[in-house]
Motif scaffolding. Sequence first.
Motif, PDB file in Angstrom:
ATOM      1  N   ASP A  76       0.809  -1.222   0.000  1.00  0.00           N
ATOM      2  CA  ASP A  76       0.000   0.000   0.000  1.00  0.00           C
ATOM      3  C   ASP A  76       0.843   1.273   0.000  1.00  0.00           C
ATOM      4  O   ASP A  76       0.315   2.378   0.092  1.00  0.00           O
ATOM      5  N   GLY A  77       2.163   1.148  -0.096  1.00  0.00           N
ATOM      6  CA  GLY A  77       3.035   2.310  -0.181  1.00  0.00           C
ATOM      7  C   GLY A  77       3.628   2.742   1.142  1.00  0.00           C
ATOM      8  O   GLY A  77       4.497   3.612   1.179  1.00  0.00           O
ATOM      9  N   ARG A  78       3.169   2.122   2.252  1.00  0.00           N
ATOM     10  CA  ARG A  78       3.741   2.460   3.550  1.00  0.00           C
ATOM     11  C   ARG A  78       5.029   1.670   3.796  1.00  0.00           C
ATOM     12  O   ARG A  78       5.288   0.655   3.154  1.00  0.00           O
ATOM     13  N   CYS A  79       5.813   2.180   4.725  1.00  0.00           N
ATOM     14  CA  CYS A  79       6.983   1.433   5.170  1.00  0.00           C
ATOM     15  C   CYS A  79       6.562   0.475   6.287  1.00  0.00           C
ATOM     16  O   CYS A  79       5.495   0.638   6.891  1.00  0.00           O
ATOM     17  N   PRO A 123       3.023  -1.987   9.998  1.00  0.00           N
ATOM     18  CA  PRO A 123       2.983  -0.846   9.065  1.00  0.00           C
ATOM     19  C   PRO A 123       3.253   0.467   9.788  1.00  0.00           C
ATOM     20  O   PRO A 123       2.758   0.704  10.891  1.00  0.00           O
ATOM     21  N   LEU A 124       4.029   1.298   9.148  1.00  0.00           N
ATOM     22  CA  LEU A 124       4.447   2.579   9.722  1.00  0.00           C
ATOM     23  C   LEU A 124       3.861   3.722   8.887  1.00  0.00           C
ATOM     24  O   LEU A 124       4.065   3.776   7.671  1.00  0.00           O
ATOM     25  N   ASP A 125       3.125   4.602   9.524  1.00  0.00           N
ATOM     26  CA  ASP A 125       2.596   5.795   8.857  1.00  0.00           C
ATOM     27  C   ASP A 125       3.611   6.930   8.986  1.00  0.00           C
ATOM     28  O   ASP A 125       4.109   7.196  10.087  1.00  0.00           O
ATOM     29  N   VAL A 126       3.887   7.590   7.869  1.00  0.00           N
ATOM     30  CA  VAL A 126       4.827   8.724   7.848  1.00  0.00           C
ATOM     31  C   VAL A 126       4.077   9.949   7.343  1.00  0.00           C
ATOM     32  O   VAL A 126       3.459   9.913   6.265  1.00  0.00           O
ATOM     33  N   GLN A 127       4.107  11.017   8.120  1.00  0.00           N
ATOM     34  CA  GLN A 127       3.430  12.258   7.748  1.00  0.00           C
ATOM     35  C   GLN A 127       4.411  13.419   7.806  1.00  0.00           C
ATOM     36  O   GLN A 127       5.332  13.443   8.638  1.00  0.00           O
ATOM     37  N   LEU A 128       4.188  14.379   6.928  1.00  0.00           N
ATOM     38  CA  LEU A 128       5.060  15.553   6.813  1.00  0.00           C
ATOM     39  C   LEU A 128       4.247  16.813   7.034  1.00  0.00           C
ATOM     40  O   LEU A 128       3.164  16.976   6.458  1.00  0.00           O
ATOM     41  N   THR A 129       4.770  17.721   7.841  1.00  0.00           N
ATOM     42  CA  THR A 129       4.137  19.020   8.058  1.00  0.00           C
ATOM     43  C   THR A 129       5.160  20.117   7.792  1.00  0.00           C
ATOM     44  O   THR A 129       6.237  20.140   8.397  1.00  0.00           O
ATOM     45  N   LEU A 130       4.815  21.002   6.865  1.00  0.00           N
ATOM     46  CA  LEU A 130       5.666  22.129   6.470  1.00  0.00           C
ATOM     47  C   LEU A 130       4.840  23.404   6.572  1.00  0.00           C
ATOM     48  O   LEU A 130       4.240  23.848   5.580  1.00  0.00           O
ATOM     49  N   LEU A 166       3.022  10.433   3.462  1.00  0.00           N
ATOM     50  CA  LEU A 166       4.003  10.081   2.437  1.00  0.00           C
ATOM     51  C   LEU A 166       3.977   8.582   2.208  1.00  0.00           C
ATOM     52  O   LEU A 166       3.957   7.797   3.159  1.00  0.00           O
ATOM     53  N   THR A 167       3.970   8.174   0.947  1.00  0.00           N
ATOM     54  CA  THR A 167       4.028   6.755   0.591  1.00  0.00           C
ATOM     55  C   THR A 167       4.992   6.577  -0.563  1.00  0.00           C
ATOM     56  O   THR A 167       5.328   7.534  -1.277  1.00  0.00           O
ATOM     57  N   THR A 168       5.396   5.343  -0.767  1.00  0.00           N
ATOM     58  CA  THR A 168       6.311   5.051  -1.877  1.00  0.00           C
ATOM     59  C   THR A 168       5.583   4.976  -3.207  1.00  0.00           C
ATOM     60  O   THR A 168       6.217   5.015  -4.264  1.00  0.00           O
ATOM     61  N   THR A 169       4.265   4.826  -3.182  1.00  0.00           N
ATOM     62  CA  THR A 169       3.507   4.647  -4.421  1.00  0.00           C
ATOM     63  C   THR A 169       2.959   5.962  -4.979  1.00  0.00           C
ATOM     64  O   THR A 169       2.435   5.986  -6.085  1.00  0.00           O
ATOM     65  N   MET A 170       3.048   7.032  -4.236  1.00  0.00           N
ATOM     66  CA  MET A 170       2.519   8.322  -4.684  1.00  0.00           C
ATOM     67  C   MET A 170       3.562   9.061  -5.515  1.00  0.00           C
ATOM     68  O   MET A 170       4.763   8.838  -5.379  1.00  0.00           O
ATOM     69  N   PHE A 190       6.192   9.882  12.679  1.00  0.00           N
ATOM     70  CA  PHE A 190       6.190   8.442  12.447  1.00  0.00           C
ATOM     71  C   PHE A 190       5.256   7.789  13.467  1.00  0.00           C
ATOM     72  O   PHE A 190       5.298   8.132  14.659  1.00  0.00           O
ATOM     73  N   ALA A 191       4.443   6.831  13.023  1.00  0.00           N
ATOM     74  CA  ALA A 191       3.514   6.189  13.966  1.00  0.00           C
ATOM     75  C   ALA A 191       3.110   4.808  13.465  1.00  0.00           C
ATOM     76  O   ALA A 191       2.917   4.584  12.257  1.00  0.00           O
ATOM     77  N   VAL A 192       2.990   3.882  14.415  1.00  0.00           N
ATOM     78  CA  VAL A 192       2.299   2.609  14.195  1.00  0.00           C
ATOM     79  C   VAL A 192       0.960   2.724  14.910  1.00  0.00           C
ATOM     80  O   VAL A 192       0.909   3.084  16.099  1.00  0.00           O
ATOM     81  N   ASN A 193      -0.132   2.448  14.215  1.00  0.00           N
ATOM     82  CA  ASN A 193      -1.465   2.728  14.751  1.00  0.00           C
ATOM     83  C   ASN A 193      -2.323   1.459  14.849  1.00  0.00           C
ATOM     84  O   ASN A 193      -2.132   0.484  14.114  1.00  0.00           O
ATOM     85  N   GLY A 194      -3.319   1.523  15.781  1.00  0.00           N
ATOM     86  CA  GLY A 194      -4.390   0.541  15.836  1.00  0.00           C
ATOM     87  C   GLY A 194      -3.955  -0.862  16.159  1.00  0.00           C
ATOM     88  O   GLY A 194      -3.135  -1.104  17.054  1.00  0.00           O
ATOM     89  N   ASP A 195      -4.530  -1.826  15.422  1.00  0.00           N
ATOM     90  CA  ASP A 195      -4.302  -3.243  15.704  1.00  0.00           C
ATOM     91  C   ASP A 195      -2.836  -3.623  15.590  1.00  0.00           C
ATOM     92  O   ASP A 195      -2.379  -4.587  16.221  1.00  0.00           O
TER      93      ASP A 195
END
Length: 412
Positions: free
Chosen positions: A318-321, A334-341, A358-362, A382-387
Amino acid sequence: MTIGTHADTIFQRLRWAVCALALLAGTGNAAAADIYISAEFKPSTLNPDKREFVNTTPWSGVCNSTHLQACINNNWWSIDTKIRGTKQAINQANYGRNGFYIGMPDARTVRVTSDDGVHTFDLGFNIIGAAMRLVDEDRDGPLEPASVGNPSNCNRGLSNASAQNRSTMRMFLRRDGGHGVVACALHWQATNNYLITELDFTYKLTTPEPLGMPSGVYHGVTTFTVGGTGEGTDFDLGNGVALDDRVVNIHFELDVHHPFELELPPGSERAVLAPKGGWTQWSDHGIVPQSLERELPFTISSSGQFSVSLQCEYPLPDGRCAMRNTTKQADDAPLDVQLTLPGFRVASTGADAVGLALTTTMAPPIFTTQSLAIRRPSQLYFAVNGDAVRNMLDHAGSRYRGDVTVIFDADP
């Protein structure tokens, strides 16, 4: 239990590029005169809201003399065309072509292209005035051969009135701002043979918005013709004209210098994930955290466009790390990566760059700003979320890790 992620942030192709208007020598007609106009955009921390090109063309022509201060005060920029010749003048009180006469062309749009041929922009070029210096060839004419009144169709900008040296120089300034074809003339000119020792034009540049231009050097060229009555040239000098050249190639160079700098605090190469508020709720009460997270601050300085992309040691479909358990057999997390500028926008949508996933597939998003951003505080999250958190905690005492590479490209 220690749960960590190793995040190397790599910056590729970061260069201090210069954006301005510069000129390259052309390869036009060998008999043509070549002149050069240059300007640059180089943001300054002392004036971060400045968004215009600065003209860096060397002074030449009538402004490069005793009239320099007057030109500076009025923002007139004269260029000597280097065309020389003679003018057979006839004394006639009719603002006609036999006297001191200059016809000027309409405004033009010049396409400028980056050195790599990828980017093109349009530059507006207006001839707002022209000047000519005539010198009595035989030195037998009147000391003041030109009239002292106002010219037809134009305003008088500069002159050598009272020079008493059997020469005349006038700068005509258009009343239309440089749009349309116009002819300007003095009411009369003494009958005599004159040397054209200077032929200049005064111009105005309408440059592209530099904040929207990638860093680099852009080139363009346009050509004007010069001649006399009936020759259909862009610059018409009237009757009795003989010139040593009839073509002027004007070369432009836009030089855009966008600064780009990232500053990361020590230790930013490693991001250790943990629950917000610590592990107490889990260790004391067995409450599974909603997320394991870490925010990495950094500062960014930029006035141009740049892109950001993601690479993973363990990429997911799904493009996540992913983070991988290095001590036990377990599913990747799965690791969610978000950028704030803050203060930057996504160029394609205009959306604020806040919490952008941010994903590798975008396609790598390109960011832009409306002014020079200086050490703007920003964040990678950086975050690991939920289950996935519960699954990781099922393997307490083990270690999860994964390399994440965030690439800032200052030359997208």
